[in-house]
Design a protein around this motif. Structure first.
Motif, PDB file in Angstrom:
ATOM      1  N   SER A   2      22.969  26.672  -7.609  1.00 23.25           N
ATOM      2  CA  SER A   2      23.254  28.023  -8.089  1.00 23.25           C
ATOM      3  C   SER A   2      24.342  28.607  -7.202  1.00 23.25           C
ATOM      4  O   SER A   2      24.548  28.157  -6.075  1.00 23.25           O
ATOM      5  CB  SER A   2      21.997  28.886  -8.040  1.00 23.25           C
ATOM      6  N   SER A   3      25.020  29.617  -7.689  1.00 25.58           N
ATOM      7  CA  SER A   3      26.119  30.206  -6.929  1.00 25.58           C
ATOM      8  C   SER A   3      26.044  31.723  -7.004  1.00 25.58           C
ATOM      9  O   SER A   3      25.720  32.287  -8.055  1.00 25.58           O
ATOM     10  CB  SER A   3      27.469  29.719  -7.472  1.00 25.58           C
ATOM     11  N   GLY A   4      26.345  32.369  -5.882  1.00 27.90           N
ATOM     12  CA  GLY A   4      26.389  33.823  -5.827  1.00 27.90           C
ATOM     13  C   GLY A   4      27.672  34.287  -5.176  1.00 27.90           C
ATOM     14  O   GLY A   4      28.185  33.625  -4.265  1.00 27.90           O
ATOM     15  N   THR A   5      28.231  35.390  -5.650  1.00 25.38           N
ATOM     16  CA  THR A   5      29.472  35.929  -5.081  1.00 25.38           C
ATOM     17  C   THR A   5      29.276  37.394  -4.717  1.00 25.38           C
ATOM     18  O   THR A   5      28.456  38.101  -5.324  1.00 25.38           O
ATOM     19  CB  THR A   5      30.638  35.805  -6.082  1.00 25.38           C
ATOM     20  N   ALA A   6      30.026  37.835  -3.722  1.00 21.22           N
ATOM     21  CA  ALA A   6      29.995  39.231  -3.296  1.00 21.22           C
ATOM     22  C   ALA A   6      31.331  39.561  -2.645  1.00 21.22           C
ATOM     23  O   ALA A   6      31.949  38.710  -2.003  1.00 21.22           O
ATOM     24  CB  ALA A   6      28.848  39.482  -2.316  1.00 21.22           C
ATOM     25  N   SER A   7      31.776  40.800  -2.829  1.00 19.33           N
ATOM     26  CA  SER A   7      33.066  41.225  -2.267  1.00 19.33           C
ATOM     27  C   SER A   7      32.927  41.900  -0.916  1.00 19.33           C
ATOM     28  O   SER A   7      33.926  42.186  -0.257  1.00 19.33           O
ATOM     29  CB  SER A   7      33.778  42.165  -3.248  1.00 19.33           C
ATOM     30  N   THR A  48      28.656  31.674  -2.249  1.00 26.15           N
ATOM     31  CA  THR A  48      27.665  30.823  -1.587  1.00 26.15           C
ATOM     32  C   THR A  48      26.981  29.966  -2.642  1.00 26.15           C
ATOM     33  O   THR A  48      26.503  30.482  -3.657  1.00 26.15           O
ATOM     34  CB  THR A  48      26.604  31.666  -0.850  1.00 26.15           C
ATOM     35  N   ASP A  49      26.960  28.660  -2.419  1.00 21.72           N
ATOM     36  CA  ASP A  49      26.213  27.738  -3.275  1.00 21.72           C
ATOM     37  C   ASP A  49      24.883  27.417  -2.609  1.00 21.72           C
ATOM     38  O   ASP A  49      24.841  27.160  -1.391  1.00 21.72           O
ATOM     39  CB  ASP A  49      26.998  26.446  -3.499  1.00 21.72           C
ATOM     40  N   PHE A  50      23.817  27.403  -3.398  1.00 18.45           N
ATOM     41  CA  PHE A  50      22.483  27.210  -2.808  1.00 18.45           C
ATOM     42  C   PHE A  50      21.522  26.665  -3.853  1.00 18.45           C
ATOM     43  O   PHE A  50      21.802  26.673  -5.060  1.00 18.45           O
ATOM     44  CB  PHE A  50      21.948  28.539  -2.263  1.00 18.45           C
ATOM     45  N   HIS A  51      20.404  26.170  -3.361  1.00 18.87           N
ATOM     46  CA  HIS A  51      19.291  25.757  -4.219  1.00 18.87           C
ATOM     47  C   HIS A  51      18.170  26.784  -4.063  1.00 18.87           C
ATOM     48  O   HIS A  51      17.572  26.891  -2.982  1.00 18.87           O
ATOM     49  CB  HIS A  51      18.760  24.379  -3.822  1.00 18.87           C
ATOM     50  N   PRO A  52      17.855  27.551  -5.112  1.00 15.71           N
ATOM     51  CA  PRO A  52      16.690  28.433  -5.037  1.00 15.71           C
ATOM     52  C   PRO A  52      15.404  27.620  -5.111  1.00 15.71           C
ATOM     53  O   PRO A  52      15.420  26.431  -5.467  1.00 15.71           O
ATOM     54  CB  PRO A  52      16.854  29.322  -6.274  1.00 15.71           C
ATOM     55  N   GLN A  53      14.295  28.237  -4.800  1.00 17.62           N
ATOM     56  CA  GLN A  53      13.023  27.519  -4.819  1.00 17.62           C
ATOM     57  C   GLN A  53      12.659  27.036  -6.224  1.00 17.62           C
ATOM     58  O   GLN A  53      11.901  26.070  -6.369  1.00 17.62           O
ATOM     59  CB  GLN A  53      11.906  28.396  -4.255  1.00 17.62           C
ATOM     60  N   SER A  54      13.217  27.668  -7.244  1.00 17.34           N
ATOM     61  CA  SER A  54      12.948  27.231  -8.618  1.00 17.34           C
ATOM     62  C   SER A  54      13.518  25.851  -8.914  1.00 17.34           C
ATOM     63  O   SER A  54      13.154  25.225  -9.912  1.00 17.34           O
ATOM     64  CB  SER A  54      13.527  28.247  -9.611  1.00 17.34           C
TER      65      SER A  54
END
Length: 330
Positions: A232-237, A288-294
């Protein structure tokens, strides 16, 4: 003896294991006793973990005032014991494939080929392929039943699986022991050990080769596991970037440029720019790329599927090698 007395005896004989199944169980009864004792000890540890679980979790709970906070966060017997049991049992279950591989190569297959016991069995109206099928099927069934029971007990005892006590879901030992991966790893160890026994036809080299093959597979999967499923990927400014969930596994991070390109591990230019750094005006956001617990279950199924495929492949090769070395016996 009357007919009534003979009937129960005949029924007991029909229910008792016979033939190759019985010979495998009898020949390897020491391993069966050790495995059974280990499962009983594991079950006792899981029950104890479940009993002290509520008290252990309470000792790691949130604080309201400074004084209770000091008392609650202090290490207690229950939470220390809980962590120790979690760690030791997870290690034992996740590394099960290593002793299984060594035993399968050395005792199950290699020793019988080296001593000539296998060839003696082949002269008693037992074909080599049927002999190998029994040698693999009986321990495979016992390993599947025992390991599945251990995994279910482990998941039950961990309850909510909070990382403060039960370790993060993505740690190697925790991940393997909370799903079908543990079962398929044990079966892969069995198949690799049997294949090593047929390759070397000697007990000690087969045990070593089976162990080495299991170790290589374990380390390969430990390195490649997190690439089996898309992240999964999340972005923030903002300057702090994307805030990961507490239970997420971080994989990579960097900057998203105004052109849409992503730069992993890049640096922003400061008052003293350096070659290769990014200018602040060229940056649109941080990612940020990450693996959530799901992602736990998709990764479990992928990992377990690969281990099961390896077990099947090693089993097929083992039968092929045996048939090739004994063409006249079938």
């Amino acid at each position: 003896m009357t007919a009534l007395d003979a009937a129960p005896t005949a029924a007991r004989r029909r229910l008792a294991p016979r033939g190759l199944t019985w010979s495998v169980l009898r020949l390897h009864r020491t391993a069966l006793y050790v495995g059974g004792a280990a499962l009983v000890a594991f079950a006792a540890a899981m029950v104890w973990m479940y009993v002290i679980g509520d008290t252990a979790r309470a000792s790691t709970g949130p604080c309201i005032t400074p004084a209770p906070c000091f008392e609650m966060t202090a290490s207690t017997f229950d939470d220390t014991t809980y962590r120790r049991i979690v760690s030791r049992t997870a290690e034992a279950l996740s590394y099960l494939m290593f002793p299984v591989a060594a035993w399968a190569g050395g005792a199950l297959i290699g020793r019988e080929l080296e001593s000539g016991t296998a060839r003696l069995a082949w002269t008693q109206s037992v074909t080599p392929l049927r002999w190998l099928a029994a040698k693999l099927a009986v321990p495979a069934l016992l390993l599947t039943a025992g390991t599945t029971t251990a995994v279910l007990l482990n998941v039950w005892a961990r309850q909510d699986g909070g990382p403060d006590l039960a370790l993060d879901w993505y740690s190697t030992d925790t991940f393997i022991t909370t799903g079908p991966t543990a079962v398929t790893y044990a079966l892969a160890g069995l198949a690799l050990g049997a294949l090593a026994g047929l390759v070397t036809k000697r007990a000690l080299p087969a045990a070593g080769l089976g162990f080495a093959a299991a170790l290589a597979f374990f380390n390969l999967m430990d390195w490649y596991r997190w690439h089996l499923w898309p992240t999964s990927s999340g972005t923030a400014s903002g300057p702090d970037g994307y805030q990961l969930p507490q239970t997420a596994l971080h994989m990579s991070s960097g900057y998203v440029l105004t052109s849409g390109e992503r730069r992993e591990g890049a640096l922003l230019c400061t008052n003293l720019p350096s070659p290769g750094c990014l200018k602040e005006g060229d940056v649109a956001a941080r990612y940020t790329d990450f693996h959530p617990q799901s992602h736990h279950w998709p990764l479990q199924l992928m990992d377990a599927g690969i281990a099961l495929a390896l077990a099947a492949l090693a089993t097929v090769v083992a039968f092929w090698l045996l048939r090739r070395s004994t063409p006249s016996r079938g």
